[in-house]
Design a protein around this motif. Sequence first.
Motif, PDB file in Angstrom:
ATOM      1  N   ARG A  24      45.121  35.798  28.485  1.00 39.22           N
ATOM      2  CA  ARG A  24      44.190  35.017  27.682  1.00 39.22           C
ATOM      3  C   ARG A  24      42.771  35.125  28.226  1.00 39.22           C
ATOM      4  N   SER A  25      42.634  35.470  29.485  1.00 37.10           N
ATOM      5  CA  SER A  25      41.315  35.676  30.080  1.00 37.10           C
ATOM      6  C   SER A  25      41.429  36.822  31.064  1.00 37.10           C
ATOM      7  N   GLY A  26      40.289  37.321  31.508  1.00 35.85           N
ATOM      8  CA  GLY A  26      40.311  38.412  32.461  1.00 35.85           C
ATOM      9  C   GLY A  26      40.509  39.757  31.794  1.00 35.85           C
ATOM     10  N   ILE A  27      40.845  40.745  32.613  1.00 31.59           N
ATOM     11  CA  ILE A  27      40.975  42.113  32.125  1.00 31.59           C
ATOM     12  C   ILE A  27      42.208  42.260  31.242  1.00 31.59           C
ATOM     13  N   GLN A  28      42.137  43.161  30.280  1.00 29.10           N
ATOM     14  CA  GLN A  28      43.253  43.460  29.397  1.00 29.10           C
ATOM     15  C   GLN A  28      43.854  44.804  29.788  1.00 29.10           C
ATOM     16  N   PRO A  29      45.162  44.980  29.665  1.00 30.93           N
ATOM     17  CA  PRO A  29      45.761  46.278  29.997  1.00 30.93           C
ATOM     18  C   PRO A  29      45.132  47.437  29.249  1.00 30.93           C
ATOM     19  N   VAL A  30      44.765  47.236  27.986  1.00 27.98           N
ATOM     20  CA  VAL A  30      44.164  48.314  27.210  1.00 27.98           C
ATOM     21  C   VAL A  30      42.828  48.751  27.800  1.00 27.98           C
ATOM     22  N   SER A  63      39.540  42.486  40.081  1.00 29.97           N
ATOM     23  CA  SER A  63      39.359  41.238  40.817  1.00 29.97           C
ATOM     24  C   SER A  63      40.719  40.737  41.293  1.00 29.97           C
ATOM     25  N   GLY A  64      40.703  39.812  42.235  1.00 33.24           N
ATOM     26  CA  GLY A  64      41.963  39.298  42.761  1.00 33.24           C
ATOM     27  C   GLY A  64      42.856  38.703  41.690  1.00 33.24           C
ATOM     28  N   ASP A  65      42.289  37.871  40.813  1.00 32.79           N
ATOM     29  CA  ASP A  65      43.084  37.243  39.748  1.00 32.79           C
ATOM     30  C   ASP A  65      43.635  38.275  38.781  1.00 32.79           C
ATOM     31  N   ASP A  66      42.796  39.258  38.412  1.00 33.11           N
ATOM     32  CA  ASP A  66      43.253  40.289  37.473  1.00 33.11           C
ATOM     33  C   ASP A  66      44.346  41.148  38.095  1.00 33.11           C
ATOM     34  N   ALA A  67      44.186  41.487  39.358  1.00 35.04           N
ATOM     35  CA  ALA A  67      45.196  42.304  40.032  1.00 35.04           C
ATOM     36  C   ALA A  67      46.531  41.560  40.096  1.00 35.04           C
ATOM     37  N   ASP A 107      40.122  43.843  44.556  1.00 38.35           N
ATOM     38  CA  ASP A 107      38.820  44.086  45.177  1.00 38.35           C
ATOM     39  C   ASP A 107      37.997  42.811  45.044  1.00 38.35           C
ATOM     40  N   ASP A 108      37.766  42.138  46.160  1.00 39.77           N
ATOM     41  CA  ASP A 108      37.068  40.852  46.146  1.00 39.77           C
ATOM     42  C   ASP A 108      35.614  40.970  45.700  1.00 39.77           C
ATOM     43  N   ARG A 109      35.088  42.182  45.672  1.00 36.61           N
ATOM     44  CA  ARG A 109      33.696  42.369  45.251  1.00 36.61           C
ATOM     45  C   ARG A 109      33.550  42.333  43.729  1.00 36.61           C
ATOM     46  N   LEU A 110      34.654  42.415  43.000  1.00 38.55           N
ATOM     47  CA  LEU A 110      34.601  42.467  41.546  1.00 38.55           C
ATOM     48  C   LEU A 110      34.853  41.092  40.948  1.00 38.55           C
ATOM     49  N   THR A 111      34.199  40.844  39.826  1.00 37.72           N
ATOM     50  CA  THR A 111      34.412  39.593  39.105  1.00 37.72           C
ATOM     51  C   THR A 111      35.532  39.777  38.089  1.00 37.72           C
ATOM     52  N   THR A 112      36.094  38.658  37.659  1.00 35.72           N
ATOM     53  CA  THR A 112      37.158  38.710  36.659  1.00 35.72           C
ATOM     54  C   THR A 112      36.669  39.410  35.393  1.00 35.72           C
ATOM     55  N   GLY A 113      37.512  40.287  34.843  1.00 36.44           N
ATOM     56  CA  GLY A 113      37.145  41.013  33.637  1.00 36.44           C
ATOM     57  C   GLY A 113      36.443  42.325  33.889  1.00 36.44           C
ATOM     58  N   THR A 114      36.387  42.751  35.170  1.00 34.01           N
ATOM     59  CA  THR A 114      35.703  43.991  35.531  1.00 34.01           C
ATOM     60  C   THR A 114      36.701  44.969  36.117  1.00 34.01           C
ATOM     61  N   THR A 236      30.743  50.936  38.377  1.00 39.70           N
ATOM     62  CA  THR A 236      31.484  49.758  37.951  1.00 39.70           C
ATOM     63  C   THR A 236      31.106  49.430  36.518  1.00 39.70           C
ATOM     64  N   ARG A 237      32.108  49.184  35.688  1.00 35.01           N
ATOM     65  CA  ARG A 237      31.861  48.893  34.284  1.00 35.01           C
ATOM     66  C   ARG A 237      32.413  47.509  33.952  1.00 35.01           C
ATOM     67  N   SER A 238      31.583  46.631  33.396  1.00 34.25           N
ATOM     68  CA  SER A 238      32.055  45.340  32.952  1.00 34.25           C
ATOM     69  C   SER A 238      32.696  45.491  31.584  1.00 34.25           C
ATOM     70  N   LEU A 239      33.951  45.053  31.465  1.00 33.79           N
ATOM     71  CA  LEU A 239      34.702  45.257  30.229  1.00 33.79           C
ATOM     72  C   LEU A 239      35.162  43.950  29.614  1.00 33.79           C
ATOM     73  N   ARG A 240      34.576  42.871  29.997  1.00 31.64           N
ATOM     74  CA  ARG A 240      34.999  41.575  29.437  1.00 31.64           C
ATOM     75  C   ARG A 240      34.592  41.511  27.968  1.00 31.64           C
ATOM     76  N   HIS A 241      35.546  41.038  27.152  1.00 31.20           N
ATOM     77  CA  HIS A 241      35.243  40.819  25.731  1.00 31.20           C
ATOM     78  C   HIS A 241      34.656  39.438  25.570  1.00 31.20           C
ATOM     79  N   GLU A 242      33.535  39.380  24.874  1.00 29.54           N
ATOM     80  CA  GLU A 242      32.936  38.078  24.617  1.00 29.54           C
ATOM     81  C   GLU A 242      33.614  37.445  23.391  1.00 29.54           C
TER      82      GLU A 242
END
Length: 242
Positions: A24-30, A63-67, A107-114, A236-242
Amino acid sequence: MGLLDSFEKGLERAVNSAFAKTFRSGIQPVEIASALRREMDTKAAVVSRDRIIVPSTFLVHLSGDDATAMHGLGSALLDELHVLVNDHAKAQGYSFSGPVNIAIEADDRLTTGTVRVESTSTSSAGARVTWQAEIATGGSRYPLTRARTVIGRGSDADITIGDAGSSRKHAEVLWDGDHAMLRDLGSTNGTKLNGQRVREAQLESGMVITIGRTDLTFQVVPVSAPARGGRGDDATRSLRHE
């Protein structure tokens, strides 16, 4: 090349509704699949006329949560990514530099959704690949070197065809380096795309444009370009969907 294809769609089908709540949040497998495909396209290298080499080892940084969310899928996600990476290589005519290996790392340097993908090859020989659009007809190929290419019977058209069913300026192809569009220029007899009459339509590689009795094939082909060095390729590419 920027257009959705079966690579992403296949993964969307593979991630079934049982996983929906996890993402529901964070990176998507696609999005991981898309990042892997871009990494292959970016790092593709021509080593001979008929051989294009791509990396075989991919490390996906999240990010840690996404991983944690991705690892929660067990082997299902990695298995599907292996299949789709191989399918993309086959579709593009790529050869791997060695056995394919895909791993996901926090990778702790990355934000959720990246997502950031690093890749390595057993060989770095060869030139980089860029993608060139072209029109093929009657045994001739016409690279699309400008944003707007006019096709028609007139001598002032960019691609001139000797067809009585063609208007002097019959149709145009728009190409921005990633996307292509076909547009009829108010021709007398109309323009067909894959057998269907159109006024304006998106073009994908392999589609056939018919003007009068003349068929023209739009295609996007790999061409070699000077190799680039340094770590700047692993952006690094930010891929979060708004």
